[in-house]
Motif scaffolding. Structure first.
Motif, PDB file in Angstrom:
ATOM      1  N   MET A   1       0.852  -1.178   0.000  1.00  0.00           N
ATOM      2  CA  MET A   1       0.000   0.000   0.000  1.00  0.00           C
ATOM      3  C   MET A   1       0.894   1.236   0.000  1.00  0.00           C
ATOM      4  O   MET A   1       2.015   1.185   0.488  1.00  0.00           O
ATOM      5  N   PRO A   2       0.425   2.377  -0.494  1.00  0.00           N
ATOM      6  CA  PRO A   2       1.240   3.585  -0.476  1.00  0.00           C
ATOM      7  C   PRO A   2       1.734   3.928   0.925  1.00  0.00           C
ATOM      8  O   PRO A   2       2.846   4.386   1.100  1.00  0.00           O
ATOM      9  N   GLU A   3       0.932   3.683   1.953  1.00  0.00           N
ATOM     10  CA  GLU A   3       1.329   3.978   3.320  1.00  0.00           C
ATOM     11  C   GLU A   3       2.557   3.159   3.713  1.00  0.00           C
ATOM     12  O   GLU A   3       3.397   3.603   4.455  1.00  0.00           O
ATOM     13  N   GLN A   4       2.632   1.928   3.211  1.00  0.00           N
ATOM     14  CA  GLN A   4       3.721   1.041   3.589  1.00  0.00           C
ATOM     15  C   GLN A   4       5.034   1.486   2.959  1.00  0.00           C
ATOM     16  O   GLN A   4       6.082   1.361   3.566  1.00  0.00           O
ATOM     17  N   THR A   5       5.000   2.008   1.754  1.00  0.00           N
ATOM     18  CA  THR A   5       6.227   2.360   1.055  1.00  0.00           C
ATOM     19  C   THR A   5       6.892   3.600   1.639  1.00  0.00           C
ATOM     20  O   THR A   5       8.053   3.831   1.395  1.00  0.00           O
ATOM     21  N   SER A   6       6.157   4.388   2.414  1.00  0.00           N
ATOM     22  CA  SER A   6       6.735   5.615   2.956  1.00  0.00           C
ATOM     23  C   SER A   6       7.776   5.332   4.036  1.00  0.00           C
ATOM     24  O   SER A   6       8.627   6.167   4.296  1.00  0.00           O
ATOM     25  N   GLY A   7       7.720   4.179   4.685  1.00  0.00           N
ATOM     26  CA  GLY A   7       8.691   3.814   5.697  1.00  0.00           C
ATOM     27  C   GLY A   7       8.581   4.619   6.984  1.00  0.00           C
ATOM     28  O   GLY A   7       9.454   4.540   7.827  1.00  0.00           O
ATOM     29  N   ASP A   8       7.529   5.394   7.149  1.00  0.00           N
ATOM     30  CA  ASP A   8       7.423   6.230   8.341  1.00  0.00           C
ATOM     31  C   ASP A   8       6.281   5.810   9.244  1.00  0.00           C
ATOM     32  O   ASP A   8       5.794   6.607  10.023  1.00  0.00           O
ATOM     33  N   SER A   9       5.856   4.567   9.178  1.00  0.00           N
ATOM     34  CA  SER A   9       4.777   4.074  10.026  1.00  0.00           C
ATOM     35  C   SER A   9       5.334   3.067  11.023  1.00  0.00           C
ATOM     36  O   SER A   9       6.392   2.479  10.815  1.00  0.00           O
ATOM     37  N   PHE A  10       4.603   2.880  12.116  1.00  0.00           N
ATOM     38  CA  PHE A  10       5.000   1.886  13.101  1.00  0.00           C
ATOM     39  C   PHE A  10       4.832   0.488  12.522  1.00  0.00           C
ATOM     40  O   PHE A  10       3.861   0.205  11.814  1.00  0.00           O
ATOM     41  N   VAL A  11       5.769  -0.400  12.834  1.00  0.00           N
ATOM     42  CA  VAL A  11       5.741  -1.779  12.349  1.00  0.00           C
ATOM     43  C   VAL A  11       6.005  -2.700  13.526  1.00  0.00           C
ATOM     44  O   VAL A  11       7.028  -2.571  14.205  1.00  0.00           O
ATOM     45  N   PHE A  12       5.085  -3.646  13.772  1.00  0.00           N
ATOM     46  CA  PHE A  12       5.313  -4.660  14.794  1.00  0.00           C
ATOM     47  C   PHE A  12       6.093  -5.796  14.154  1.00  0.00           C
ATOM     48  O   PHE A  12       5.911  -6.110  12.974  1.00  0.00           O
ATOM     49  N   GLU A  13       6.959  -6.422  14.922  1.00  0.00           N
ATOM     50  CA  GLU A  13       7.734  -7.549  14.410  1.00  0.00           C
ATOM     51  C   GLU A  13       7.597  -8.723  15.378  1.00  0.00           C
ATOM     52  O   GLU A  13       7.804  -8.566  16.585  1.00  0.00           O
ATOM     53  N   ALA A  14       7.221  -9.885  14.823  1.00  0.00           N
ATOM     54  CA  ALA A  14       7.081 -11.105  15.620  1.00  0.00           C
ATOM     55  C   ALA A  14       7.917 -12.204  14.984  1.00  0.00           C
ATOM     56  O   ALA A  14       7.722 -12.530  13.807  1.00  0.00           O
ATOM     57  N   ASN A  15       8.867 -12.737  15.731  1.00  0.00           N
ATOM     58  CA  ASN A  15       9.733 -13.809  15.239  1.00  0.00           C
ATOM     59  C   ASN A  15      10.381 -13.445  13.902  1.00  0.00           C
ATOM     60  O   ASN A  15      10.441 -14.259  12.992  1.00  0.00           O
ATOM     61  N   GLY A  16      10.819 -12.199  13.774  1.00  0.00           N
ATOM     62  CA  GLY A  16      11.479 -11.746  12.562  1.00  0.00           C
ATOM     63  C   GLY A  16      10.539 -11.415  11.411  1.00  0.00           C
ATOM     64  O   GLY A  16      10.985 -11.096  10.316  1.00  0.00           O
ATOM     65  N   ILE A  17       9.238 -11.480  11.640  1.00  0.00           N
ATOM     66  CA  ILE A  17       8.236 -11.195  10.608  1.00  0.00           C
ATOM     67  C   ILE A  17       7.681  -9.796  10.846  1.00  0.00           C
ATOM     68  O   ILE A  17       7.063  -9.534  11.869  1.00  0.00           O
ATOM     69  N   ALA A  18       7.917  -8.896   9.887  1.00  0.00           N
ATOM     70  CA  ALA A  18       7.418  -7.525  10.003  1.00  0.00           C
ATOM     71  C   ALA A  18       5.927  -7.499   9.691  1.00  0.00           C
ATOM     72  O   ALA A  18       5.465  -8.144   8.743  1.00  0.00           O
ATOM     73  N   ILE A  19       5.182  -6.744  10.501  1.00  0.00           N
ATOM     74  CA  ILE A  19       3.734  -6.613  10.315  1.00  0.00           C
ATOM     75  C   ILE A  19       3.395  -5.122  10.262  1.00  0.00           C
ATOM     76  O   ILE A  19       2.996  -4.519  11.259  1.00  0.00           O
ATOM     77  N   PRO A  20       3.566  -4.490   9.072  1.00  0.00           N
ATOM     78  CA  PRO A  20       3.235  -3.070   8.943  1.00  0.00           C
ATOM     79  C   PRO A  20       1.735  -2.860   8.796  1.00  0.00           C
ATOM     80  O   PRO A  20       1.031  -3.689   8.208  1.00  0.00           O
TER      81      PRO A  20
END
Length: 185
Positions: free
Chosen positions: A48-67
């Motif tokens: 999504m366009p929001e994801q490509t900006s790189g300026d949102s919070f991202v949770f990570e579980a077991n090395g898996i990013a969840i933006p």
């Protein structure tokens, strides 16, 4: 019981902005490709366009990013089979709300144009942490040390805004009792 109560509160918060939103114009075609910040090339429909900006919070579980706002299917496949699953008709987003419960967190997804996207992640115990190391039962000072003092506070809810996402902490008696990543509508 506390887990169910926190989940219900988070679901109500996520759904509080009910209303129909028109489809976005200029969405990428399903066959278009997009390059992510780490150099990976993915179908544009999965970024999504929001994801490509790189300026949102991202949770990570077991090395898996969840933006937030990311396509849910590839992420859910990596996470594996959830302990439980629930869906209901959405109010804030068109389609269905889908809740995937894992041992220490829940992943909420919304449906748009037949594709599921990440709406929120709620942490339930101190075996998982934010990227900055904040867990449940940390002190308020730990949150401020990790994220700064640029938050909004409504009663015990401390909200940090970043891009198209929020990171929310419920702090009671100087202790973090809830952590939620939320996609902004």
């Amino acid at each position: 019981m506390k887990k169910a109560s926190i989940g219900l509160i988070a679901l109500l918060l996520a759904l509080s902005g009910c209303g129909n939103k028109p489809a976005e114009e200029g969405a990428p075609s399903p066959n278009a490709l997009t390059q992510t910040e780490d150099g990976a090339t993915l179908p544009a429909a999965s970024v999504m366009p929001e994801q490509t900006s790189g300026d949102s919070f991202v949770f990570e579980a077991n090395g898996i990013a969840i933006p937030m706002h990311a396509e849910a299917t590839p992420i859910l496949k990596q996470l594996g089979t959830p302990q439980s699953y629930f869906e209901s008709q959405a109010c804030a987003f068109p389609g269905l709300n889908k809740i995937y419960q894992y041992s220490s967190f829940d992943v909420y997804a919304y449906e748009k144009d037949g594709i599921d996207y990440i709406a929120s992640v709620i942490l339930f115990d101190d075996t998982v942490a934010t990227k900055e190391g904040v867990t449940l039962f940390n002190k308020k000072s730990d949150v401020i040390k990790a994220y700064g003092d640029k938050f909004t506070n409504n009663l015990n809810l401390y909200v940090y805004d970043q891009g198209k996402s929020q990171l929310r902490f419920v702090i009671e008696n100087d202790q973090v009792t809830s952590i939620e990543y939320l996609a902004k509508i």
